[in-house]
Every structure is written in C-alpha cells, then in structure tokens.
Design a protein around this motif. Structure first.
Motif, PDB file in Angstrom:
ATOM      1  N   PHE A  90      38.647  37.373  40.342  1.00  0.00           N
ATOM      2  CA  PHE A  90      39.736  36.990  39.447  1.00  0.00           C
ATOM      3  C   PHE A  90      39.333  37.137  37.984  1.00  0.00           C
ATOM      4  O   PHE A  90      40.098  37.632  37.158  1.00  0.00           O
ATOM      5  CB  PHE A  90      40.169  35.554  39.738  1.00  0.00           C
ATOM      6  N   SER A  91      38.125  36.706  37.639  1.00  0.00           N
ATOM      7  CA  SER A  91      37.681  36.748  36.245  1.00  0.00           C
ATOM      8  C   SER A  91      37.482  38.166  35.731  1.00  0.00           C
ATOM      9  O   SER A  91      37.390  38.395  34.529  1.00  0.00           O
ATOM     10  CB  SER A  91      36.370  35.961  36.082  1.00  0.00           C
ATOM     11  N   ALA A  92      37.430  39.152  36.660  1.00  0.00           N
ATOM     12  CA  ALA A  92      37.203  40.543  36.254  1.00  0.00           C
ATOM     13  C   ALA A  92      38.496  41.323  36.118  1.00  0.00           C
ATOM     14  O   ALA A  92      38.476  42.506  35.771  1.00  0.00           O
ATOM     15  CB  ALA A  92      36.293  41.230  37.265  1.00  0.00           C
ATOM     16  N   ILE A  93      39.660  40.686  36.352  1.00  0.00           N
ATOM     17  CA  ILE A  93      40.926  41.397  36.229  1.00  0.00           C
ATOM     18  C   ILE A  93      41.147  41.800  34.769  1.00  0.00           C
ATOM     19  O   ILE A  93      41.051  40.975  33.865  1.00  0.00           O
ATOM     20  CB  ILE A  93      42.105  40.532  36.719  1.00  0.00           C
ATOM     21  N   ALA A  94      41.434  43.070  34.540  1.00  0.00           N
ATOM     22  CA  ALA A  94      41.667  43.578  33.171  1.00  0.00           C
ATOM     23  C   ALA A  94      43.126  43.355  32.819  1.00  0.00           C
ATOM     24  O   ALA A  94      43.969  44.239  32.965  1.00  0.00           O
ATOM     25  CB  ALA A  94      41.291  45.054  33.084  1.00  0.00           C
ATOM     26  N   TRP A  95      43.463  42.163  32.332  1.00  0.00           N
ATOM     27  CA  TRP A  95      44.851  41.800  32.073  1.00  0.00           C
ATOM     28  C   TRP A  95      45.506  42.713  31.048  1.00  0.00           C
ATOM     29  O   TRP A  95      46.735  42.871  31.040  1.00  0.00           O
ATOM     30  CB  TRP A  95      44.940  40.348  31.616  1.00  0.00           C
ATOM     31  N   GLU A  96      44.705  43.335  30.185  1.00  0.00           N
ATOM     32  CA  GLU A  96      45.280  44.222  29.173  1.00  0.00           C
ATOM     33  C   GLU A  96      45.775  45.535  29.772  1.00  0.00           C
ATOM     34  O   GLU A  96      46.441  46.318  29.086  1.00  0.00           O
ATOM     35  CB  GLU A  96      44.243  44.507  28.079  1.00  0.00           C
ATOM     36  N   LYS A  97      45.463  45.770  31.061  1.00  0.00           N
ATOM     37  CA  LYS A  97      45.847  47.022  31.706  1.00  0.00           C
ATOM     38  C   LYS A  97      47.004  46.807  32.686  1.00  0.00           C
ATOM     39  O   LYS A  97      47.083  47.473  33.705  1.00  0.00           O
ATOM     40  CB  LYS A  97      44.641  47.642  32.413  1.00  0.00           C
TER      41      LYS A  97
END
Length: 245
Positions: A90-97
């Motif tokens: 979860f912490s590695a999700i690239a929310w900007e993408k």
C-alpha cells in the motif's frame, strides 16, 4: 429460493486519516444489504479490497482481505492498508500516477466466496497521500532551501554550481559566460557580490550578449570595507541581463 446473501452496495465513503507522519491507510465504510433490501446487521463478514490503476478494470496494484463485523445498521468499517495483503504494498502505490479505483468484494458468511459489491473511483482524497512524493522531492515543510555561497578568487568560466547561488568575489577576477551554457536555464539567476575593494567582471564570450550587447561585459567595483551587489538572470539561450553595476 433465491439466496438472501446477494449484496447491494448503498454507499461507500473513503476518508483519509491524517497523522503526524505520512499516512499509510484510508478509512472505508459501507452499508451492506441483502437482495431483499434487508440490512446484513451484526454479522461477521469477509471483505476483499482491490486497487486498480488507470480504470475500473485496470492493473491491480494492491489487494488485501479483511474480516469485519457489521453493526446494527449494517455498517462495516475498516482501514484500507491494514488488511491481510495478497498483492502489492500500500505504501508503495504511486498516487500521482492515477486515476485509481477501489473494487470491493464481500462474503457475508465470513468465508472466501466473494461477490463483487462495486467499484469506486478515488478522486481527491487519496491524492493527499501524494504529499509523500512531494516531500521526497523537495524535503519536509521545515526545510528551507538556501542559496550556496561560492567563493570566487580567480578568473574562470561559469559552472553548473554557480546557478541559483551567490558568487562571492573577494579578489579581483573575471567570470566568463560561455556560449551555449545549457546548465543555466532561461529564468535562472546568480547573485553577484564584490567584497572589500575587489572588482568582479562578468564577461560574455563570442556569441553571448549581456544587456543586449554582443560580447559585452559588466563590472562590480567594491570599496574597501564595503560590498557591491549585482544580479544576473538568463533571458535566452545565449543572452543575459545584469543589474546593479
């Protein structure tokens, strides 16, 4: 007789919890009803949460399962990011993408025979998580960017380290602006200082203009015990403006 365990999703709310540190979870709530519209109340259920990237059927970047209990109103609450992880981090999700979509599946008997409840697009809420990315790029809010002081005691050409910093000339010297110096972009600046009797000369090489003058120059002459200040700004590929001379 039709099964009473078919799930109707009435609403889903996704709420970001903010903490002193970067948040690594999101609160999730849903009301669960059976096929005949009765609440599935006070029941132990299983939920599977899937995060898709790009579209509702896009790449699965994260997946987890939860065991939870509905309340008297059929409401179930959990925190996405704290379940039993089956795919991704979860912490590695690239929310900007994004965009990202959350698909929710449920088994009201508490097992692993999941039925799809629905898929919801994540809009502005999870992008607060993207603040972590910005923090990695520019530092924390308590970090204030500062211009470096570049000692200047002998003549030389402009270098990458001069850009957006301060040239501190303490011995008479010349800084040459070379042609096609691409390390300095249009709009970048350099602060210029001549100290305690030193003379700082800014010289444009062939093909470079200073204040619209080809191969021009500018001088900053300081008096003993004083400092003369100037400012250099790039205005084009091989053109500069200097003020304060």
């Amino acid at each position: 007789m039709k099964s009473a365990l078919t799930i109707l999703l009435l609403f889903v709310t996704v709420t970001l919890k903010l903490y002193a540190q970067s948040p690594e979870k999101m609160s999730y709530q849903a009301i669960i009803r059976s096929q005949n519209n009765d609440l599935v109340a006070n029941s132990r259920i299983s939920l599977r949460v899937i995060v898709h990237q790009g579209s509702a059927a896009g790449t699965i970047v994260y997946q987890e399962t939860h065991s939870a209990t509905t309340n008297n109103n059929g409401l179930v609450s959990l925190e996405i990011g704290t379940g039993n992880i089956t795919t991704g981090t979860f912490s590695a999700i690239a929310w900007e993408k994004g965009p990202y979509f959350i698909e929710t599946q449920v088994d009201v008997s508490g097992g692993a025979n999941y039925n799809i409840m629905g898929t919801t697009q994540l809009l502005s809420v999870p992008y607060a998580l993207h603040a972590k990315t910005a923090e990695r790029l520019v530092g924390t809010a308590t970090t204030t960017p500062r211009a470096a002081i570049i000692p200047f005691t002998s003549s030389r050409n402009i270098t990458t380290t001069d850009v957006n910093n301060t040239i501190e000339c303490t011995a008479t010297s010349t800084l040459t602006l070379t042609s096609n110096f691409t390390s300095m972009l249009t709009g970048d600046t350099i602060n210029l200082e001549a100290h305690n009797g030193a003379v700082l000369t800014i010289q444009a090489s062939s093909g470079v203009t200073i204040n619209y003058t080809a191969s021009g120059s500018a001088k900053f002459t300081s008096a003993a015990g004083n400092v003369r200040f100037g400012f250099l700004r790039k205005t084009g590929a091989n053109s500069y403006i200097i003020s304060g001379q």
